[in-house]
Design a protein around this motif. Structure first.
Motif, PDB file in Angstrom:
ATOM      1  N   ARG A   1     -16.849  21.616 -14.683  1.00 42.33           N
ATOM      2  CA  ARG A   1     -18.209  21.055 -14.714  1.00 42.33           C
ATOM      3  C   ARG A   1     -18.670  20.801 -16.143  1.00 42.33           C
ATOM      4  N   LEU A   2     -18.172  21.607 -17.085  1.00 49.15           N
ATOM      5  CA  LEU A   2     -18.544  21.442 -18.492  1.00 49.15           C
ATOM      6  C   LEU A   2     -17.628  20.475 -19.233  1.00 49.15           C
ATOM      7  N   ASN A   3     -16.658  19.895 -18.516  1.00 49.96           N
ATOM      8  CA  ASN A   3     -15.686  18.962 -19.110  1.00 49.96           C
ATOM      9  C   ASN A   3     -14.902  19.593 -20.253  1.00 49.96           C
ATOM     10  N   ILE A   4     -14.558  20.872 -20.065  1.00 44.00           N
ATOM     11  CA  ILE A   4     -13.719  21.581 -21.031  1.00 44.00           C
ATOM     12  C   ILE A   4     -12.356  21.796 -20.383  1.00 44.00           C
ATOM     13  N   ALA A   5     -11.313  21.280 -21.012  1.00 39.31           N
ATOM     14  CA  ALA A   5      -9.968  21.310 -20.418  1.00 39.31           C
ATOM     15  C   ALA A   5      -9.288  22.642 -20.695  1.00 39.31           C
ATOM     16  N   CYS A   6      -9.766  23.692 -20.043  1.00 38.99           N
ATOM     17  CA  CYS A   6      -9.204  25.032 -20.225  1.00 38.99           C
ATOM     18  C   CYS A   6      -8.194  25.344 -19.138  1.00 38.99           C
ATOM     19  N   GLN A   7      -7.348  26.321 -19.422  1.00 41.71           N
ATOM     20  CA  GLN A   7      -6.471  26.900 -18.420  1.00 41.71           C
ATOM     21  C   GLN A   7      -6.874  28.356 -18.248  1.00 41.71           C
ATOM     22  N   VAL A   8      -7.217  28.728 -17.027  1.00 40.07           N
ATOM     23  CA  VAL A   8      -7.656  30.086 -16.729  1.00 40.07           C
ATOM     24  C   VAL A   8      -6.572  30.790 -15.922  1.00 40.07           C
ATOM     25  N   SER A   9      -6.244  31.990 -16.315  1.00 38.57           N
ATOM     26  CA  SER A   9      -5.263  32.786 -15.575  1.00 38.57           C
ATOM     27  C   SER A   9      -5.750  34.218 -15.508  1.00 38.57           C
ATOM     28  N   ARG A  10      -5.308  34.945 -14.489  1.00 39.01           N
ATOM     29  CA  ARG A  10      -5.668  36.345 -14.349  1.00 39.01           C
ATOM     30  C   ARG A  10      -4.878  37.189 -15.349  1.00 39.01           C
ATOM     31  N   HIS A  11      -5.555  38.180 -15.893  1.00 37.43           N
ATOM     32  CA  HIS A  11      -4.931  39.064 -16.877  1.00 37.43           C
ATOM     33  C   HIS A  11      -5.443  40.466 -16.638  1.00 37.43           C
ATOM     34  N   GLY A  12      -4.619  41.317 -16.023  1.00 37.07           N
ATOM     35  CA  GLY A  12      -5.053  42.669 -15.728  1.00 37.07           C
ATOM     36  C   GLY A  12      -6.260  42.648 -14.819  1.00 37.07           C
ATOM     37  N   HIS A  13      -7.348  43.289 -15.271  1.00 43.30           N
ATOM     38  CA  HIS A  13      -8.584  43.313 -14.496  1.00 43.30           C
ATOM     39  C   HIS A  13      -9.535  42.201 -14.915  1.00 43.30           C
ATOM     40  N   GLY A  14      -9.058  41.257 -15.686  1.00 47.19           N
ATOM     41  CA  GLY A  14      -9.915  40.175 -16.144  1.00 47.19           C
ATOM     42  C   GLY A  14      -9.179  38.852 -16.148  1.00 47.19           C
ATOM     43  N   PHE A  15      -9.636  37.962 -17.018  1.00 52.96           N
ATOM     44  CA  PHE A  15      -9.103  36.607 -17.062  1.00 52.96           C
ATOM     45  C   PHE A  15      -8.821  36.211 -18.516  1.00 52.96           C
ATOM     46  N   ARG A  16      -7.862  35.309 -18.672  1.00 54.68           N
ATOM     47  CA  ARG A  16      -7.592  34.727 -19.980  1.00 54.68           C
ATOM     48  C   ARG A  16      -7.906  33.242 -19.920  1.00 54.68           C
ATOM     49  N   VAL A  17      -8.681  32.780 -20.886  1.00 53.63           N
ATOM     50  CA  VAL A  17      -9.023  31.368 -20.981  1.00 53.63           C
ATOM     51  C   VAL A  17      -8.283  30.780 -22.176  1.00 53.63           C
ATOM     52  N   ARG A  18      -7.429  29.800 -21.890  1.00 55.63           N
ATOM     53  CA  ARG A  18      -6.692  29.098 -22.945  1.00 55.63           C
ATOM     54  C   ARG A  18      -7.362  27.761 -23.230  1.00 55.63           C
ATOM     55  N   TYR A  19      -7.740  27.576 -24.479  1.00 51.74           N
ATOM     56  CA  TYR A  19      -8.366  26.324 -24.897  1.00 51.74           C
ATOM     57  C   TYR A  19      -7.311  25.411 -25.510  1.00 51.74           C
ATOM     58  N   PRO A  20      -7.419  24.113 -25.294  1.00 48.01           N
ATOM     59  CA  PRO A  20      -6.401  23.198 -25.825  1.00 48.01           C
ATOM     60  C   PRO A  20      -6.553  22.992 -27.328  1.00 48.01           C
ATOM     61  N   LEU A  21      -5.445  22.742 -27.991  1.00 45.45           N
ATOM     62  CA  LEU A  21      -5.478  22.324 -29.387  1.00 45.45           C
ATOM     63  C   LEU A  21      -5.821  20.840 -29.463  1.00 45.45           C
ATOM     64  N   PRO A  22      -6.536  20.427 -30.499  1.00 43.57           N
ATOM     65  CA  PRO A  22      -6.747  18.990 -30.689  1.00 43.57           C
ATOM     66  C   PRO A  22      -5.408  18.286 -30.905  1.00 43.57           C
ATOM     67  N   LEU A  23      -5.380  17.009 -30.624  1.00 42.30           N
ATOM     68  CA  LEU A  23      -4.192  16.193 -30.873  1.00 42.30           C
ATOM     69  C   LEU A  23      -4.537  15.119 -31.890  1.00 42.30           C
ATOM     70  N   PRO A  24      -3.815  15.075 -33.007  1.00 42.43           N
ATOM     71  CA  PRO A  24      -2.765  16.024 -33.394  1.00 42.43           C
ATOM     72  C   PRO A  24      -3.366  17.360 -33.831  1.00 42.43           C
ATOM     73  N   ALA A  25      -2.528  18.392 -33.829  1.00 46.90           N
ATOM     74  CA  ALA A  25      -2.990  19.708 -34.253  1.00 46.90           C
ATOM     75  C   ALA A  25      -3.402  19.664 -35.719  1.00 46.90           C
ATOM     76  N   PRO A  26      -4.570  20.199 -36.071  1.00 47.57           N
ATOM     77  CA  PRO A  26      -5.026  20.152 -37.463  1.00 47.57           C
ATOM     78  C   PRO A  26      -4.146  21.010 -38.365  1.00 47.57           C
ATOM     79  N   ARG A  27      -4.026  20.586 -39.607  1.00 45.95           N
ATOM     80  CA  ARG A  27      -3.258  21.375 -40.574  1.00 45.95           C
ATOM     81  C   ARG A  27      -3.976  22.692 -40.854  1.00 45.95           C
ATOM     82  N   VAL A  28      -3.200  23.760 -40.947  1.00 45.80           N
ATOM     83  CA  VAL A  28      -3.715  25.081 -41.267  1.00 45.80           C
ATOM     84  C   VAL A  28      -3.239  25.478 -42.658  1.00 45.80           C
TER      85      VAL A  28
END
Length: 660
Positions: free
Chosen positions: A331-358
């Motif tokens: 609904r928020l137009n955020i392209a996340c991947q949510v998965s269960r992790h133990g008693h909670g959840f893990r939210v994976r956020y996408p990297l921009p394309l191309p990935a910014p230099r670090v």
């Protein structure tokens, strides 16, 4: 019976009391073994056993207490006497326009005695301006219908609707919602309990925060015999922790107009209907519209069929929670991947394309073995596609180190930058950042060692989120125990590391060592931030905070600017803490550290006294989220206690010494 057997029996009884009885304790043991292994189980049993085995602390009055003894803590600090009740009633009488709170209770085939206890916990409220809205979801037990009808006939504040067909908890909750007339609704399960002051504290918070639309409190659990245990002392509103598990849960209160506007409870989300409701509500709100009450106002009944005992009791609840989160981000137009992790959840956020230099900024002087291990771990382990290392050398004069620096000239991913002059951690890092070519900055200590191939992917994915300021990682001692899982303000006089010294796989208190979460600060030993934001904030404070405190100061300046600090457990590094420069134990270093801490108290004193990502019922003397003796809140008046007096740094416990 021998003394040894007596101590063993006391230890066992203390553990069982905390765990909620034999069955619940055994279930928790199996869960800890699965997620944390034998080391985690041994740590937890030792920690819990402190109630019975005599591990004591001295409270503010100089009295010896057992630091994990929740029952003793309740007697001292969570026990209303008649004078306090009268004080609350007098305050209620001064209200010009009392707020009506409608308590929603869906019911289906409950234990009669528990249902009576739940209803009576509402009827016994010190705050009289409430309405109890009960929807019976076609219970097959005829006694339930008769009991509810009798209550409704006896008390005009109790409204009751009988559903003809069983529609499950969402449909029943919506039926209860149709009965509500209050400006606010509160959610109460059929076998749970409200504290007698719950709705008073809620109404008081509503008046104090007129902008609020959602309010939540701390909670604990009550076993089948009515014994309280397992408190959850929550942080103030913490969106990333909320996305990791349902931070709001009990007691949750919502503006009725808001709930009706979003369509009430959604069928198909049974088991996580309250999580889904909260997610849809917060989509409509600004952060200051979600308010936390730092008091236990709700007792969650734990029994074998309840998720209070274990999320395994209702596996569909976790599935529904995952679905609710995925739909929330959609609904928020955020392209996340949510998965269960133990008693909670893990939210994976996408990297921009191309990935910014670090640009990984490392400062160093000599310390060949540390530096070499750090840089080679980055080069060997990292799978991120675009990064550089900016190595700021602070006048190294060790021949072996100089030889190694010369070899780095042949490494295209490393740039050597001279940083002459007296050691100034802030200035050296700022110097490196000014010469960095990346859009993302990673401040990395030379005494760290990268362990995970995708460490930068995880850190950068969060740092690129526009609402996030600094991002930190899980740091481990070389023996595998936790060194850093976020920073808690106020510990030991100014700041400490959350869950420091616990096993590396430990879930931590309420999952805080295993879930993505907001903290007020994170260590600069591994700190990732957008370069534009770093520049906007003016970098690290070179003048007043040359060596210590600069990372916390940076995070707090970002917070004031509207950015959240985030910690993720999904990035691990070894940290040989302060191995290169040593601890602040000389007279000169101690004097400098005292000046820097004094600066923090002048500029951030209120934050150091009241960390919003922590809880005033938790200690500032330890880093293990144990109880405060006394708490820094007053249960009698819902008024925060005066700011804590700054205690001098202890030179005998490195748990009070915070250094990047």
């Amino acid at each position: 019976m021998s003394n040894r057997l007596i101590r063993l029996r006391q230890l066992l009884m203390g553990i069982l009391a905390h765990g909620g009885g034999w069955r619940m304790t055994l279930n928790k043991v199996m869960t800890v073994l699965r997620h944390e292994g034998l080391t985690g189980l041994r740590y937890r049993l030792t920690n819990l056993g402190a109630v019975a085995s005599g591990v004591a602390i001295i409270d503010a009055n100089g009295t010896q207490v057992l630091r994990n003894d929740y029952q003793e803590w309740l007697k001292r600090y969570d026990n209303l006497d008649d004078a306090r009740r009268q004080h609350i009633r007098q305050r209620i009488e001064t209200l010009r326009k009392p707020i009506l709170i409608s308590v929603l209770m869906p019911v289906f085939n409950p234990r009669i005695d528990w249902l009576i206890a739940a209803i009576e916990s509402v009827r016994n409220q010190l705050y009289p301006h409430w309405q109890l809205c009960i929807a019976d979801d076609a219970s097959t037990n005829i006694q339930v219908r008769k009991l509810l009808a009798d209550y409704a006939a006896a008390d005009a504040r109790i409204r009751f609707v009988q559903r003809n067909t069983n529609g499950h908890i969402c449909a029943a909750s919506n039926s209860a919602l149709t009965l509500a007339e209050g400006d606010w609704i509160a959610l109460l399960d059929q076998d749970d309990l409200l504290t007698e002051h719950a709705l008073y504290f809620a109404a008081d918070s509503m008046l104090e925060h007129p902008q609020a639309q959602v309010i939540y409190s701390d909670e604990d659990k009550v076993d089948e015999n009515g014994n309280r245990h397992s408190p959850y002392f929550k942080s103030a509103w913490n969106p990333d922790l909320f996305h990791s598990h349902n931070l709001i849960t009990h007691l949750g209160l919502y503006k009725r107009a808001l709930v009706e506007r979003i369509g009430g409870f959604r069928t198909g989300l049974e088991g996580a209907q309250d999580y889904d409701l909260a997610l849809r509500c917060i989509e409509q709100l600004q952060p200051d519209m979600v308010v936390h009450i730092p008091h236990i106002l709700y007792h969650w009944r734990n029994h074998p069929a309840s998720t209070a005992a274990s999320s395994n009791a209702k596996p569909y609840a976790m599935q529904a929670g995952e679905q609710a989160l995925n739909e929330h981000f959609a609904r928020l137009n955020i392209a996340c991947q949510v998965s269960r992790h133990g008693h909670g959840f893990r939210v994976r956020y996408p990297l921009p394309l191309p990935a910014p230099r670090v640009s990984i900024v490392i400062t160093s002087r000599n310390s060949l073995l540390l530096l070499q291990r750090c840089i080679e771990s980055v080069l060997r382990v990292t799978r991120y596609p675009d990064y550089e290392i900016v190595l700021v050398d602070n006048d190294s004069d060790d021949p072996a180190t100089l030889t190694y620096l010369q070899t780095l000239a042949n490494e295209p991913r490393v740039r050597l930058l001279p940083g002459p002059g007296p050691f100034n951690y802030s200035a050296l890092n700022n110097h490196g950042v000014r010469h960095a070519s990346g859009a993302i900055i990673c401040l990395l200590n030379n005494d760290t060692e990268v362990l995970d191939a995708h460490w930068l992917d995880e850190l950068v994915s969060h740092a690129c989120r526009p609402e996030i300021g600094a991002v930190g990682a899980k740091l481990l001692y070389p023996n595998g125990r936790l060194q850093h899982a976020g920073v808690i303000l106020g510990i030991g006089g100014w700041a400490g590391h959350a869950h420091k010294g616990q096993p590396g796989r430990a879930q931590g208190r309420w999952g805080r060592a295993a879930l993505i979460s907001g903290f007020s600060a994170i260590t600069g030993a591994c700190l990732v931030i957008r370069k534009a934001l770093y520049d906007e904030l003016g970098g690290l404070n070179e003048e007043e905070l040359a060596v210590a405190c600069n990372d916390v100061d940076l995070c707090l300046r970002a917070k004031v600017g509207g950015y959240r600090t985030l910690w993720t457990p999904y990035v691990r590094l070894y940290h040989h803490e302060s191995a290169s420069r040593g601890y602040d134990t000389t007279q000169e270093k101690s004097a400098r550290l005292a000046r820097e801490i004094a600066y923090m108290h002048r500029h951030w004193g209120e934050w150091l006294s009241n960390d919003p990502c922590y809880n005033p019922n938790l200690t500032l003397e330890r880093e293990d989220f144990s109880l405060a003796w006394p708490p820094r809140v007053d249960v009698s008046a819902n008024i925060r206690a005066s700011s804590r007096t700054w205690l001098p740094i202890s030179r005998n416990r490195d748990t009070t010494l915070y250094a990047p």
